[in-house]
Design an enzyme around this catalytic site. Sequence first.
Site, mmCIF file in Angstrom:
data_model
loop_
_atom_site.group_PDB
_atom_site.id
_atom_site.type_symbol
_atom_site.label_atom_id
_atom_site.label_comp_id
_atom_site.label_asym_id
_atom_site.label_seq_id
_atom_site.Cartn_x
_atom_site.Cartn_y
_atom_site.Cartn_z
ATOM 1 N N CYS A 11 0.782 -1.265 0.109
ATOM 2 C CA CYS A 11 -0.060 0.028 -0.022
ATOM 3 C C CYS A 11 0.938 1.296 -0.082
ATOM 4 O O CYS A 11 2.227 1.092 -0.352
ATOM 5 C CB CYS A 11 -0.914 0.005 0.950
ATOM 6 S SG CYS A 11 -0.289 -0.019 2.863
ATOM 7 N N ASN A 14 2.327 1.572 4.575
ATOM 8 C CA ASN A 14 2.610 0.273 5.042
ATOM 9 C C ASN A 14 2.012 0.356 6.836
ATOM 10 O O ASN A 14 2.841 -0.353 7.340
ATOM 11 C CB ASN A 14 4.025 -0.127 4.816
ATOM 12 C CG ASN A 14 4.377 -1.773 5.409
ATOM 13 O OD1 ASN A 14 5.520 -1.854 5.752
ATOM 14 N ND2 ASN A 14 3.502 -2.491 5.060
ATOM 15 N N CYS A 16 -1.590 0.461 7.594
ATOM 16 C CA CYS A 16 -3.030 0.280 7.548
ATOM 17 C C CYS A 16 -3.340 -1.100 6.844
ATOM 18 O O CYS A 16 -3.341 -2.230 7.221
ATOM 19 C CB CYS A 16 -3.752 1.533 6.932
ATOM 20 S SG CYS A 16 -3.599 2.938 8.214
ATOM 21 N N ARG A 17 -3.430 -0.895 5.494
ATOM 22 C CA ARG A 17 -4.106 -1.986 4.502
ATOM 23 C C ARG A 17 -2.917 -3.023 4.418
ATOM 24 O O ARG A 17 -3.482 -4.197 4.584
ATOM 25 C CB ARG A 17 -4.582 -1.491 3.243
ATOM 26 C CG ARG A 17 -5.622 -0.372 3.294
ATOM 27 C CD ARG A 17 -5.746 0.151 1.949
ATOM 28 N NE ARG A 17 -4.623 1.072 1.637
ATOM 29 C CZ ARG A 17 -4.411 1.731 0.635
ATOM 30 N NH1 ARG A 17 -5.382 1.615 -0.254
ATOM 31 N NH2 ARG A 17 -3.468 2.857 0.267
ATOM 32 N N SER A 18 -2.046 -2.768 4.043
ATOM 33 C CA SER A 18 -0.987 -4.085 3.738
ATOM 34 C C SER A 18 -0.407 -4.751 4.919
ATOM 35 O O SER A 18 -0.294 -6.146 4.718
ATOM 36 C CB SER A 18 0.220 -3.408 2.894
ATOM 37 O OG SER A 18 1.022 -2.468 3.471
ATOM 38 N N ASP A 132 -7.975 3.177 1.573
ATOM 39 C CA ASP A 132 -7.273 3.544 2.480
ATOM 40 C C ASP A 132 -8.122 3.979 3.865
ATOM 41 O O ASP A 132 -8.634 5.118 3.807
ATOM 42 C CB ASP A 132 -6.252 4.696 2.242
ATOM 43 C CG ASP A 132 -4.950 4.740 3.291
ATOM 44 O OD1 ASP A 132 -5.288 4.311 4.469
ATOM 45 O OD2 ASP A 132 -4.105 5.383 2.875
#
Length: 162
Positions: A11, A14, A16-18, A132
């Site tokens: 993402c 690095n 939150c999402r990934s 995000d």
Amino acid sequence: MSESKSILFICLGNICRSPMAEAILAHTLKDTSHKVDSCGTASYHRGESPDNRTVSTLWKNGIKTEHKARQLKQSDFEKFDYLLCMDNNNLRNIKDMARRWGVSKDIVDKKVKMFGEWKPKDNNQFGEVVEDPYYGDITDFKTCFDQCSAFCKEFVSREGLL
């Protein structure tokens, strides 16, 4: 089980999402030889732990993470079988970085994919882009978790990882 695979979620920062997708997939594949990691295209948060809301959401679902943020490296294109990005901006950034580093177009085309390609066919709840949640609230992190969980389950199933 299939041969060992290596999966890198990507993402922007690095945090939150990934790292959420990484933790979910690692939890799912815990007793296998598959390698799971995550990184960002930017270096804003290098060395930091994931966002507290990411950690809290994972914890509420029985998943732990000890991830520290890092930026995408040229060697990641060699080390990983899959480089799965969360949105179109990440995809564009990854391809730009690969081009600057001289990574062959064949490798990029083979390995770099949108994580949303593993959206379950029968699930109209989620789009293919993992938005995000950083500027949102805890409900956005729960949505991100649910989406990443659905995509991870489909990824494991379609790729024969268990």
